[in-house]
Structures are given as C-alpha cells and as structure tokens.
Motif scaffolding. Structure first.
Motif, PDB file in Angstrom:
ATOM      1  N   ASN A 159       0.821  -1.209   0.000  1.00  0.00           N
ATOM      2  CA  ASN A 159       0.000   0.000   0.000  1.00  0.00           C
ATOM      3  C   ASN A 159       0.856   1.260   0.000  1.00  0.00           C
ATOM      4  O   ASN A 159       0.503   2.246  -0.650  1.00  0.00           O
ATOM      5  CB  ASN A 159      -0.961   0.014   1.190  1.00  0.00           C
ATOM      6  CG  ASN A 159      -2.071  -1.000   1.018  1.00  0.00           C
ATOM      7  OD1 ASN A 159      -2.556  -1.203  -0.090  1.00  0.00           O
ATOM      8  ND2 ASN A 159      -2.449  -1.654   2.096  1.00  0.00           N
ATOM      9  N   CYS A 217       2.051   1.836  -3.517  1.00  0.00           N
ATOM     10  CA  CYS A 217       0.969   2.280  -4.397  1.00  0.00           C
ATOM     11  C   CYS A 217       0.556   3.725  -4.133  1.00  0.00           C
ATOM     12  O   CYS A 217       0.001   4.378  -5.008  1.00  0.00           O
ATOM     13  CB  CYS A 217      -0.245   1.353  -4.263  1.00  0.00           C
ATOM     14  SG  CYS A 217       0.076  -0.307  -4.876  1.00  0.00           S
ATOM     15  N   SER A 261      -2.920  -0.285  -7.813  1.00  0.00           N
ATOM     16  CA  SER A 261      -3.524  -0.751  -6.565  1.00  0.00           C
ATOM     17  C   SER A 261      -2.708  -1.919  -6.008  1.00  0.00           C
ATOM     18  O   SER A 261      -1.938  -2.558  -6.725  1.00  0.00           O
ATOM     19  CB  SER A 261      -4.967  -1.206  -6.806  1.00  0.00           C
ATOM     20  OG  SER A 261      -4.977  -2.387  -7.586  1.00  0.00           O
TER      21      SER A 261
END
Length: 144
Positions: free
Chosen positions: A20, A23, A84
């Motif tokens: 995460n 991203c 993502s």
C-alpha cells in the motif's frame, strides 16, 4: 524497461516498502536518489528510502514523459491510473510464474530484506524505523 509492470515489483523488492505504501507514492516523493515517505501532515512517521543509482535512473526514465503534476502517482496500472495493491500482487505472481518459482510472494521480499540486514549486522531498531514498523516485535520475529 521492456516490461513496465516489472518496475514496481523490482522497486518493492529493493525498498522494503509495504504494498500500500508503494501504491500511494506520488511523483513529488521522488528526489533523485531517494524517496520521501510519509511527509504529509496526516502521517506520523516520515522516512527517507535511499535508492541505488540504477533504480533511480530507471524511475527517472519511467516518469520522464509524464506530466509533472505533484499528486500524480509514481506507479501506474495498465489504464494509466494509480496502481492498486491487488494489481501489484498480480504483477508479483506474474513475475514469479515467469521465473518458474510460483512460491515467491510479497512476504518473501521483506524476509529477504530483513535477512540481508541481519547478515550485515544492522541495528534492528534502525531497520524497524526504515521499514516504517511501529512495533519492534514484527522485526524481531524475523530477526531471531
């Protein structure tokens, strides 16, 4: 780079960032030979991720033709939108298949980074801060 989807996978492997975190990187976070992570006011921890010259040059080439808007994502998906975590996972699985090693996963990347840190006798607390862990127990599970 012949396969642009390999760039975020290689970067994830070398940086030790979470999926995460990777991203959420924007072009403004890239500063030549380093990335500034968590420098906005909403994040408690700010840290710098050093890049080797080859990775820095590859990142620079990847963003060279793009609009220099500061909030533009550093890594894009096939539709030129922000990458993502689930798409990144798919890229990792695809790279593992091509390497004939389907057991490779994201967790192997962090384990590998921690193993090298341990073998190079780095301080576990510094590694914890570098990786952005809030709790030292996570690092110590890999360390000992």
């Amino acid at each position: 780079m012949e396969n642009p989807h390999l760039l975020p996978v290689l970067f994830l492997y070398q940086s030790g960032l979470g999926k995460n975190e990777l991203c959420q990187l924007n072009i403004r976070d890239f500063h030549g030979l380093s990335l500034e992570i968590g420098t906005d006011s909403a994040t408690r921890f700010a840290r710098t991720i050093p890049l080797n010259e080859e990775m820095a040059a590859t990142l620079h080439a990847a963003i060279a033709g793009r609009t220099p808007h500061p909030d533009e994502p550093l890594f894009l998906n096939q539709r030129s939108k922000r990458l993502s975590a689930s798409t990144l996972t798919r890229y990792i699985e695809e790279a593992a298949r091509k390497a004939d090693n389907p057991k490779i996963s994201y967790k192997n990347f962090q384990s590998n980074l921690l193993t090298h840190a341990f073998l190079n006798k780095l301080d576990p607390i510094e590694v914890k801060d570098y990786l952005g862990y809030k709790n030292g127990r996570t690092i110590l599970e890999y360390w000992y």
